[in-house]
Design a protein around this motif. Structure first.
Motif, PDB file in Angstrom:
ATOM      1  N   PHE B  73     -52.564 115.172  -8.244  1.00  0.00           N
ATOM      2  CA  PHE B  73     -52.177 113.772  -8.052  1.00  0.00           C
ATOM      3  C   PHE B  73     -52.424 113.404  -6.592  1.00  0.00           C
ATOM      4  O   PHE B  73     -51.933 114.098  -5.695  1.00  0.00           O
ATOM      5  CB  PHE B  73     -50.694 113.627  -8.389  1.00  0.00           C
ATOM      6  N   ILE B  74     -53.183 112.341  -6.355  1.00  0.00           N
ATOM      7  CA  ILE B  74     -53.365 111.856  -4.981  1.00  0.00           C
ATOM      8  C   ILE B  74     -53.023 110.372  -4.962  1.00  0.00           C
ATOM      9  O   ILE B  74     -53.740 109.555  -5.533  1.00  0.00           O
ATOM     10  CB  ILE B  74     -54.811 112.062  -4.471  1.00  0.00           C
ATOM     11  N   SER B  75     -51.924 110.054  -4.301  1.00  0.00           N
ATOM     12  CA  SER B  75     -51.487 108.653  -4.216  1.00  0.00           C
ATOM     13  C   SER B  75     -50.271 108.607  -3.302  1.00  0.00           C
ATOM     14  O   SER B  75     -49.542 109.587  -3.191  1.00  0.00           O
ATOM     15  CB  SER B  75     -51.117 108.146  -5.615  1.00  0.00           C
ATOM     16  N   TYR B  76     -50.011 107.446  -2.693  1.00  0.00           N
ATOM     17  CA  TYR B  76     -48.831 107.302  -1.842  1.00  0.00           C
ATOM     18  C   TYR B  76     -47.594 106.949  -2.663  1.00  0.00           C
ATOM     19  O   TYR B  76     -46.570 106.583  -2.110  1.00  0.00           O
ATOM     20  CB  TYR B  76     -49.055 106.178  -0.819  1.00  0.00           C
ATOM     21  N   GLU B  77     -47.677 107.015  -3.970  1.00  0.00           N
ATOM     22  CA  GLU B  77     -46.613 106.587  -4.894  1.00  0.00           C
ATOM     23  C   GLU B  77     -46.460 105.073  -4.882  1.00  0.00           C
ATOM     24  O   GLU B  77     -47.312 104.357  -4.381  1.00  0.00           O
ATOM     25  CB  GLU B  77     -45.276 107.277  -4.569  1.00  0.00           C
ATOM     26  N   THR B  78     -45.333 104.602  -5.390  1.00  0.00           N
ATOM     27  CA  THR B  78     -45.225 103.205  -5.795  1.00  0.00           C
ATOM     28  C   THR B  78     -45.452 102.182  -4.696  1.00  0.00           C
ATOM     29  O   THR B  78     -46.231 101.254  -4.841  1.00  0.00           O
ATOM     30  CB  THR B  78     -43.841 102.947  -6.409  1.00  0.00           C
ATOM     31  N   GLU B  79     -44.731 102.349  -3.574  1.00  0.00           N
ATOM     32  CA  GLU B  79     -44.722 101.257  -2.600  1.00  0.00           C
ATOM     33  C   GLU B  79     -46.047 101.115  -1.862  1.00  0.00           C
ATOM     34  O   GLU B  79     -46.523 100.010  -1.627  1.00  0.00           O
ATOM     35  CB  GLU B  79     -43.598 101.502  -1.598  1.00  0.00           C
ATOM     36  N   PHE B  80     -46.664 102.220  -1.493  1.00  0.00           N
ATOM     37  CA  PHE B  80     -47.903 102.140  -0.718  1.00  0.00           C
ATOM     38  C   PHE B  80     -49.152 102.337  -1.561  1.00  0.00           C
ATOM     39  O   PHE B  80     -50.259 102.202  -1.073  1.00  0.00           O
ATOM     40  CB  PHE B  80     -47.878 103.146   0.445  1.00  0.00           C
ATOM     41  N   GLY B  81     -48.963 102.670  -2.822  1.00  0.00           N
ATOM     42  CA  GLY B  81     -50.079 102.646  -3.755  1.00  0.00           C
ATOM     43  C   GLY B  81     -51.091 103.775  -3.616  1.00  0.00           C
ATOM     44  O   GLY B  81     -50.790 104.842  -3.113  1.00  0.00           O
ATOM     45  N   LEU B  82     -52.292 103.499  -4.079  1.00  0.00           N
ATOM     46  CA  LEU B  82     -53.334 104.526  -4.117  1.00  0.00           C
ATOM     47  C   LEU B  82     -53.795 104.888  -2.712  1.00  0.00           C
ATOM     48  O   LEU B  82     -53.729 104.081  -1.786  1.00  0.00           O
ATOM     49  CB  LEU B  82     -54.529 104.023  -4.929  1.00  0.00           C
ATOM     50  N   ALA B  83     -54.307 106.115  -2.569  1.00  0.00           N
ATOM     51  CA  ALA B  83     -54.866 106.549  -1.284  1.00  0.00           C
ATOM     52  C   ALA B  83     -56.293 106.017  -1.216  1.00  0.00           C
ATOM     53  O   ALA B  83     -57.224 106.605  -1.775  1.00  0.00           O
ATOM     54  CB  ALA B  83     -54.851 108.071  -1.207  1.00  0.00           C
ATOM     55  N   MET B  84     -56.459 104.892  -0.515  1.00  0.00           N
ATOM     56  CA  MET B  84     -57.718 104.154  -0.612  1.00  0.00           C
ATOM     57  C   MET B  84     -58.894 104.842   0.069  1.00  0.00           C
ATOM     58  O   MET B  84     -60.024 104.752  -0.399  1.00  0.00           O
ATOM     59  CB  MET B  84     -57.555 102.736  -0.048  1.00  0.00           C
ATOM     60  N   TYR B  85     -58.671 105.514   1.197  1.00  0.00           N
ATOM     61  CA  TYR B  85     -59.802 106.197   1.852  1.00  0.00           C
ATOM     62  C   TYR B  85     -60.309 107.315   0.945  1.00  0.00           C
ATOM     63  O   TYR B  85     -61.514 107.501   0.758  1.00  0.00           O
ATOM     64  CB  TYR B  85     -59.395 106.741   3.229  1.00  0.00           C
ATOM     65  N   TYR B  86     -59.373 108.026   0.345  1.00  0.00           N
ATOM     66  CA  TYR B  86     -59.722 109.102  -0.592  1.00  0.00           C
ATOM     67  C   TYR B  86     -60.465 108.513  -1.788  1.00  0.00           C
ATOM     68  O   TYR B  86     -61.545 108.965  -2.161  1.00  0.00           O
ATOM     69  CB  TYR B  86     -58.444 109.821  -1.037  1.00  0.00           C
ATOM     70  N   ARG B  87     -59.878 107.481  -2.361  1.00  0.00           N
ATOM     71  CA  ARG B  87     -60.451 106.925  -3.577  1.00  0.00           C
ATOM     72  C   ARG B  87     -61.863 106.392  -3.351  1.00  0.00           C
ATOM     73  O   ARG B  87     -62.771 106.647  -4.140  1.00  0.00           O
ATOM     74  CB  ARG B  87     -59.552 105.812  -4.085  1.00  0.00           C
ATOM     75  N   LYS B  88     -62.035 105.665  -2.251  1.00  0.00           N
ATOM     76  CA  LYS B  88     -63.359 105.093  -1.972  1.00  0.00           C
ATOM     77  C   LYS B  88     -64.388 106.197  -1.737  1.00  0.00           C
ATOM     78  O   LYS B  88     -65.533 106.092  -2.159  1.00  0.00           O
ATOM     79  CB  LYS B  88     -63.304 104.163  -0.752  1.00  0.00           C
ATOM     80  N   ALA B  89     -63.968 107.250  -1.049  1.00  0.00           N
ATOM     81  CA  ALA B  89     -64.899 108.350  -0.771  1.00  0.00           C
ATOM     82  C   ALA B  89     -65.317 109.053  -2.061  1.00  0.00           C
ATOM     83  O   ALA B  89     -66.470 109.446  -2.222  1.00  0.00           O
ATOM     84  CB  ALA B  89     -64.261 109.345   0.196  1.00  0.00           C
ATOM     85  N   VAL B  90     -64.370 109.195  -2.989  1.00  0.00           N
ATOM     86  CA  VAL B  90     -64.713 109.824  -4.270  1.00  0.00           C
ATOM     87  C   VAL B  90     -65.649 108.921  -5.060  1.00  0.00           C
ATOM     88  O   VAL B  90     -66.661 109.360  -5.608  1.00  0.00           O
ATOM     89  CB  VAL B  90     -63.449 110.130  -5.104  1.00  0.00           C
ATOM     90  N   GLU B  91     -65.330 107.640  -5.083  1.00  0.00           N
ATOM     91  CA  GLU B  91     -66.164 106.706  -5.850  1.00  0.00           C
ATOM     92  C   GLU B  91     -67.554 106.575  -5.252  1.00  0.00           C
ATOM     93  O   GLU B  91     -68.520 106.316  -5.975  1.00  0.00           O
ATOM     94  CB  GLU B  91     -65.465 105.351  -5.949  1.00  0.00           C
ATOM     95  N   ALA B  92     -67.671 106.783  -3.927  1.00  0.00           N
ATOM     96  CA  ALA B  92     -68.995 106.711  -3.277  1.00  0.00           C
ATOM     97  C   ALA B  92     -69.746 108.024  -3.354  1.00  0.00           C
ATOM     98  O   ALA B  92     -70.866 108.133  -2.864  1.00  0.00           O
ATOM     99  CB  ALA B  92     -68.819 106.297  -1.820  1.00  0.00           C
ATOM    100  N   GLY B  93     -69.131 109.039  -3.956  1.00  0.00           N
ATOM    101  CA  GLY B  93     -69.798 110.328  -4.078  1.00  0.00           C
ATOM    102  C   GLY B  93     -69.764 111.176  -2.816  1.00  0.00           C
ATOM    103  O   GLY B  93     -70.446 112.189  -2.718  1.00  0.00           O
ATOM    104  N   LYS B  94     -68.929 110.776  -1.815  1.00  0.00           N
ATOM    105  CA  LYS B  94     -68.882 111.542  -0.554  1.00  0.00           C
ATOM    106  C   LYS B  94     -67.910 112.722  -0.653  1.00  0.00           C
ATOM    107  O   LYS B  94     -68.052 113.715   0.052  1.00  0.00           O
ATOM    108  CB  LYS B  94     -68.430 110.640   0.591  1.00  0.00           C
ATOM    109  N   VAL B  95     -66.897 112.582  -1.469  1.00  0.00           N
ATOM    110  CA  VAL B  95     -65.904 113.647  -1.640  1.00  0.00           C
ATOM    111  C   VAL B  95     -65.812 113.974  -3.118  1.00  0.00           C
ATOM    112  O   VAL B  95     -65.784 113.073  -3.964  1.00  0.00           O
ATOM    113  CB  VAL B  95     -64.517 113.192  -1.115  1.00  0.00           C
ATOM    114  N   LYS B  96     -65.765 115.258  -3.434  1.00  0.00           N
ATOM    115  CA  LYS B  96     -65.648 115.659  -4.834  1.00  0.00           C
ATOM    116  C   LYS B  96     -64.167 115.775  -5.193  1.00  0.00           C
ATOM    117  O   LYS B  96     -63.403 116.449  -4.499  1.00  0.00           O
ATOM    118  CB  LYS B  96     -66.355 117.000  -5.056  1.00  0.00           C
ATOM    119  N   ALA B  97     -63.776 115.117  -6.273  1.00  0.00           N
ATOM    120  CA  ALA B  97     -62.396 115.213  -6.741  1.00  0.00           C
ATOM    121  C   ALA B  97     -62.340 116.271  -7.827  1.00  0.00           C
ATOM    122  O   ALA B  97     -62.874 116.076  -8.915  1.00  0.00           O
ATOM    123  CB  ALA B  97     -61.928 113.874  -7.283  1.00  0.00           C
ATOM    124  N   ASN B  98     -61.722 117.400  -7.535  1.00  0.00           N
ATOM    125  CA  ASN B  98     -61.516 118.434  -8.556  1.00  0.00           C
ATOM    126  C   ASN B  98     -60.191 118.121  -9.222  1.00  0.00           C
ATOM    127  O   ASN B  98     -59.134 118.527  -8.752  1.00  0.00           O
ATOM    128  CB  ASN B  98     -61.495 119.816  -7.924  1.00  0.00           C
TER     129      ASN B  98
END
Lengths: 244, 276
Positions: B73-98
Motif C-alpha cells: 500500500f502506498i498512500s498518505y491515507e485519507t487526509e493527504f490522499g495518494l502519493a502523487m510523486y510515486y503515482r506519476k512516476a509509476v504511470e510514466a514508467g519511471k518507477v516499477k511498482a511491485n
C-alpha cells in the motif's frame, strides 16, 4: 421532499449505524488504513450490542479504547494505546489465514456483480492509466476472512461496473455499504439489499453499472438520538467525515 | 563497540541499486531524516521494500533515487490522499511498482529471514496478481498434491529504522507500534538505526526485555531527535501538516530543495553539538 430528520443527517452516520448493526458480540474485527468510518462503527458497536467485540487494527492494539482519534490516519498510536494486549498486524493476517478472523473491513475501487474486487489499476496492469494504492489487505483477507465488509464513500457507475479492469481478489464478501445503498453477496452475485433513506431506488440504479434486482429492497433506518449521542461521544471532532 | 556515526557516514553504506527496507507504517515513525540524506547523497536505482508506505517513498521517488517499490500500500491515507510523486512516476514508467499485499511482503521477508527461497501464502488465491507478477508462483504441495501460491523471498541489503532509544552498541527500543521493523531487522543484511535518544549501555540493561533489536545485528547508529519528522513519533510528536502539504503542493525542484534544506539543521543537529 426531505423530512426534517433527513436534512440534518450525514450519510456517514447512516452508514456507521448500519455497519455497527452488522457486527456481532465476541467477534474479532479488523480495519486497516484510511478507515475512519469503520473505526467509528466498531467503537459504536462496542458501546451498543457488541460489548465483547475484539477490536484489532494495524498498530496492534487489542481492544484499544482511544481517547482522541487522529483525523489523518487509522494506523496510528491513538488506537494502539489503552488496549488489553498487543497483537501486531502480521499476527492478524496469520489469524485470518487460519480461518479465525471473523470480520475485516476492506476496500477497493471497482466491484462487479460476480463479486470481483479491483484495488490495483485502471487500464492495463503493466501500463496503467491509473495505478491505485494496491492490494493492501484485501488480496489475502477477502479469500480468508469469514466476512469481508466493504465500504465506499462514493457510489457511482465507475465503482460498480459490469466487469472490473483487474481482479485483485474475490472471496468472502458479505456486504458492500455505500452512502446510497447496501449490497449483499448471495447466490454468487451482488444483490441490492437496502437503500439509504436519503436516496431513491432510481438514483441507486442510475449510479450502478450492473443491473440490479429491485425486488424486496428495504430502506435503512436513520440513526436514533441515542445512537447519534454515542457517535458524537466516540468522535467529537468528526474524523468520520474525513473520507467524504 | 561504538557504532554511533554521522548521518552522512551511515548513508554512505548504501550503494546505488541496493534493496532498501524502510521501517514504520504510513505516516508513522518513518525514517525520514535517513531518507532525506539518501536524496542529498543522490543515491540511484534503489529497490524500496515497505509494507504500507507514504511520505518516505514519495520523497525518495521525487528525489529520483528509486527504481522499484515493493509494497502492499502506498498512500498518505485519507487526509493527504495518494502519493502523487510515486503515482506519476509509476504511470510514466519511471518507477516499477511491485504490487504486493502487505502480508505477502511480510511473508517474503520471513522467507529472507530464515534463508529459504520462497514462502507459501495460503490466502493469495483467486487473484490476477498471481499471473501478473513474477514473484508469485503456484506450486504443488509435495505432501498433499494441492496447489499453493508462493512468494519469492526478499533479503534487503539495508534496513533503515527510526527508534525511540538506542545505546552506542545499537541495542534499540521502539515505543508504541513496532509495525514490521523487527522482521526487517532480521531479513536485512545491514541495519542503520536513527534514534530519538541515545541512552547508556547500563540503562539499556535495565530495560532488557524492551530491546527489540539487539546491537549485534546493527551496523550504524545515528543520533537524530525528531528523525521521523514530518511523520509522527509515538509519545513525542504528531505529523507536521504544513510541511506535508507544502511538500505535496510545491511540485517544482525548488520545492524539493527547500524541503531538504529546511531539515538540514535538525537532521544534523547532534553532529554539530558533537554529542554522541
Amino acid at each position: 421532499m426531505m423530512t426534517q430528520e433527513a436534512k440534518n443527517v450525514h450519510p456517514a452516520d447512516i452508514m456507521i449505524v448500519t455497519i455497527a448493526k452488522l457486527l456481532h458480540d465476541n467477534e474479532t474485527v479488523f480495519h486497516g488504513v484510511s478507515s475512519q468510518l469503520p473505526m467509528v462503527a466498531i467503537l459504536l458497536a462496542k458501546k451498543m450490542h457488541a460489548k465483547n467485540l475484539n477490536y484489532l487494527n494495524i498498530p496492534g492494539g487489542v481492544d484499544s479504547n482511544p481517547r482522541n482519534l487522529l483525523s489523518y490516519s487509522s494506523a496510528g498510536e491513538d488506537i494502539y494505546n489503552n488496549g488489553c494486549a498487543v497483537f501486531p498486524l502480521q499476527e492478524i493476517f496469520d489469524l485470518s489465514m487460519r480461518g479465525k478472523l471473523d470480520v475485516a473491513f476492506l476496500s477497493g475501487v471497482q466491484f462487479d456483480k460476480s463479486g470481483n474486487v479491483n484495488a490495483s489499476v485502471i487500464g492495463d496492469y503493466h501500463n496503467p492509466k491509473i495505478r491505485l494504492p494496491g492490494g493492501a489487505g484485501s488480496a489475502v483477507l477477502i479469500p480468508t476472512v469469514k466476512r469481508a465488509l466493504i465500504w465506499r464513500t462514493k457510489h457511482d457507475a465507475r465503482t460498480f461496473v459490469d466487469r472490473v479492469d483487474f481482479i485483485t481478489t474475490r472471496g468472502n464478501v458479505d456486504r458492500i455499504i455505500t452512502p446510497l445503498a447496501v449490497f449483499k453477496y448471495k447466490d454468487n452475485e451482488l444483490k441490492l439489499e437496502a437503500i439509504s433513506p436519503l436516496t431513491t431506488i432510481d438514483e441507486v440504479v442510475k449510479n450502478t453499472g450492473f443491473t440490479v434486482n429491485t425486488q424486496g429492497v428495504r430502506v435503512l433506518d436513520y440513526p436514533t438520538k441515542e445512537e447519534m449521542l454515542l457517535i458524537k461521544k466516540i468522535d467529537p471532532k468528526g474524523v468520520r467525515y474525513k473520507e467524504f | 563497540m561504538n557504532k554511533v556515526v554521522n548521518i552522512s557516514d551511515a548513508i554512505s553504506i548504501i550503494k546505488d541499486g541496493d534493496t532498501v527496507a524502510l521501517g514504520g507504517n504510513t505516516l508513522h515513525r518513518a525514517p525520514m531524516a535517513l531518507a532525506r540524506e539518501i536524496v542529498r547523497q543522490r543515491k540511484k536505482k534503489l529497490n524500496i521494500i515497505k509494507t504500507a508506505g507514504a511520505h518516505e517513498v514519495d520523497l525518495l521517488v521525487r528525489g529520483d533515487c528509486v527504481e522499484s517499490v515493493t509494497a502492499g500500500f502506498i498512500s498518505y491515507e485519507t487526509e493527504f490522499g495518494l502519493a502523487m510523486y510515486y503515482r506519476k512516476a509509476v504511470e510514466a514508467g519511471k518507477v516499477k511498482a511491485n504490487e504486493h499485499a502487505c502480508y505477502t511482503v511480510m511473508c517474503a521477508l520471513n522467507a529472507g529471514k530464515i534463508n529459504v527461497p520462497f514462502m507459501p501464502v495460503y490466502g493469495l488465491k483467486n487473484s490476477d496478481l498471481i499471473n501478473a507478477n513474477d514473484y508469485f508462483r503456484v506450486i504443488t504441495d509435495p505432501f498433499t498434491g494441492d496447489s499453493i501460491t508462493v512468494v519469492k523471498a526478499i533479503k534487503p541489503d539495508v534496513a533503515l529504522i527510526h527508534v525511540s532509544e538506542c545505546d552506542e552498541h545499537g541495542n534499540a527500543i521502539i515505543d508504541g507500534p513496532v509495525y514490521d521493523d523487527v522482521l526487517m531487522s532480521r531479513a536485512s543484511n545491514k541495519i542503520i538505526i536513527s534514534t530519538e535518544k541515545i541512552i547508556s549501555p547500563s540503562q539499556i540493561r535495565l530495560k532488557q526485555d524492551r530491546v527489540v533489536i539487539p546491537g549485534f545485528l546493527v551496523h550504524a547508529v545515528v543520533n537524530i531527535p525528531r528523525g521521523a519528522a514530518p511523520c509522527s513519533q509515538p509519545g513525542k510528536y504528531d505529523i507536521n501538516k504544513k510541511v506535508l502539504s507544502d511538500f505535496i503542493n510545491n511540485k517544482d525542484n525548488d520545492g524539493l530543495m527547500k524541503y531538504l534544506s529546511d531539515y538540514e539543521y535538525a537532521d544534523k543537529k547532534m553532529e554539530r553539538k558533537n554529542v554522541l
